[in-house]
Design a protein around this motif. Sequence first.
Motif, short mmCIF file in Angstrom:
data_model
loop_
_atom_site.label_atom_id
_atom_site.label_comp_id
_atom_site.label_asym_id
_atom_site.label_seq_id
_atom_site.Cartn_x
_atom_site.Cartn_y
_atom_site.Cartn_z
N CYS A 11 0.84 -1.19 0.00
CA CYS A 11 0.00 0.00 0.00
C CYS A 11 0.88 1.25 0.00
N CYS A 14 0.36 3.07 3.70
CA CYS A 14 0.72 2.47 4.99
C CYS A 14 1.69 1.30 4.84
N CYS A 31 -4.36 -0.22 0.16
CA CYS A 31 -5.06 -1.31 0.85
C CYS A 31 -6.51 -0.89 1.15
N CYS A 34 -6.86 2.05 3.80
CA CYS A 34 -6.51 3.36 3.26
C CYS A 34 -7.51 3.79 2.19
N LYS A 103 -4.07 6.72 10.08
CA LYS A 103 -3.98 6.62 8.62
C LYS A 103 -4.74 7.77 7.96
ZN LIG Z 1 -2.84 1.11 3.49
#
Ligand SMILES: [Zn+2]
Length: 421
Positions: A11, A14, A31, A34, A103
């Motif tokens: 990702c 992250c 991902c 996110c 995040k």
């Molecule tokens: Zn992510």
Amino acid sequence: MSKRLRSSEVCADCSGPDPSWASVNRGILICDECCSVHRSLGRHISQVRHLKHTPWPPTLLQMVETLYNNGANSIWEHSLLDPASIMSGRRKANPQDKVHPNKAEFIRAKYQMLAFVHRLPCRDDDSVTAKDLSKQLHSSVRTGNLETCLRLLSLGAQANFFHPEKGNTPLHVAAKAGQILQAELLAVYGADPGTQDSSGKTPIDYARQGGHRELAERLVEVQYELTDRLAFYLCGRRPDHQNGQHFIIPQMADSSLDLSELAKAAKKKLQSLSNHLFEELAMDVYDEVDRRETDAVWLATQNHSTLVTETTAVPFLPVNPEYSSTRNQGRQKLARFNAHEFATLVIDILSDAKRRQQGNPSSGSKDNVELILKAVGSQPSVESQDNDQPDYDSVASDEDPDLETTASKASRQKSLGKDAH
Ligand SMILES: [Zn+2]
């Protein structure tokens, strides 16, 4: 087939494993967690598509993969790569971080505030800078270097920039050079394949002239992207542009509802809108279609996840600060339309888009119906169980009350599809 399924993919936000979504305008893979943040920011910040469960034009996917593999993410994290930023304590999100707030805060800083993008030295006149950047973009698109162009776009280069000395736009240059991935990128950033250069030619003309057939066909698709997406949403098919069919207008079966005074009044109101306001409404409906479809994919792929749905749902279109509050409110109200009401609105928009483009809708309608029927014949419907009635698409007309509703079929198909995942 695809180079995508490599275990090294992480990702962009992250570094979590196996990203299953892409942000098309950022050229990155992300991902699920996110992605939920990206979605909540709106399409003006991030245009997400699921890598497997969203249909992709092949060259659009290729563009995203190329950008991702060539490190486009560093455009959005430029200053984080600077050792000095470690001193400031700023860092990327981790896979273990909580979606909220960790995040989410990082993603907002990264894409909404562009906090880590490389800043140009300040100049007195912003428009001069934008013009310089646009000129650089204009010459860069003839090469295959996508990251350079994305970087220029991220700094403010205009995809539709009309070069005063060359007399054309970046898309003309990319089309002439046969740079299909550059054309995809420019189109994501709003370049118009129908723009004429100083000699009256469009990028589509140049792609054809240069023998870039795939590119020419793709540019036609891009030109009809809005109405094609709306038609596909209702009936699962797109017009056959190569054979001159540019619109599919699905029809509701229960026309009694179509013919209600309220629906007639709504249709009249739509027809009286200026082209500019109609385009705005059509774009808003497009965004709502995207929200509904992405929501369906989201729900279908989150069955076994521990994510709490309430915190990741996008119940209506997020606010775009560039739009007026009236328009933002109107956009959010679209979420309240039930499936039937929304399908009716989409059909009205398709009919009126066609009318506005081609003039009187009844004049050429017969040819169009025939073309559509031919297309149906050569392309059997995926759905088999309730094909007792032909899958007609017809130009919306008050004289044909008996046609099968492709819209309600599509919504059935969608709910079926959801269960199947
Ligand atoms: Zn992510």
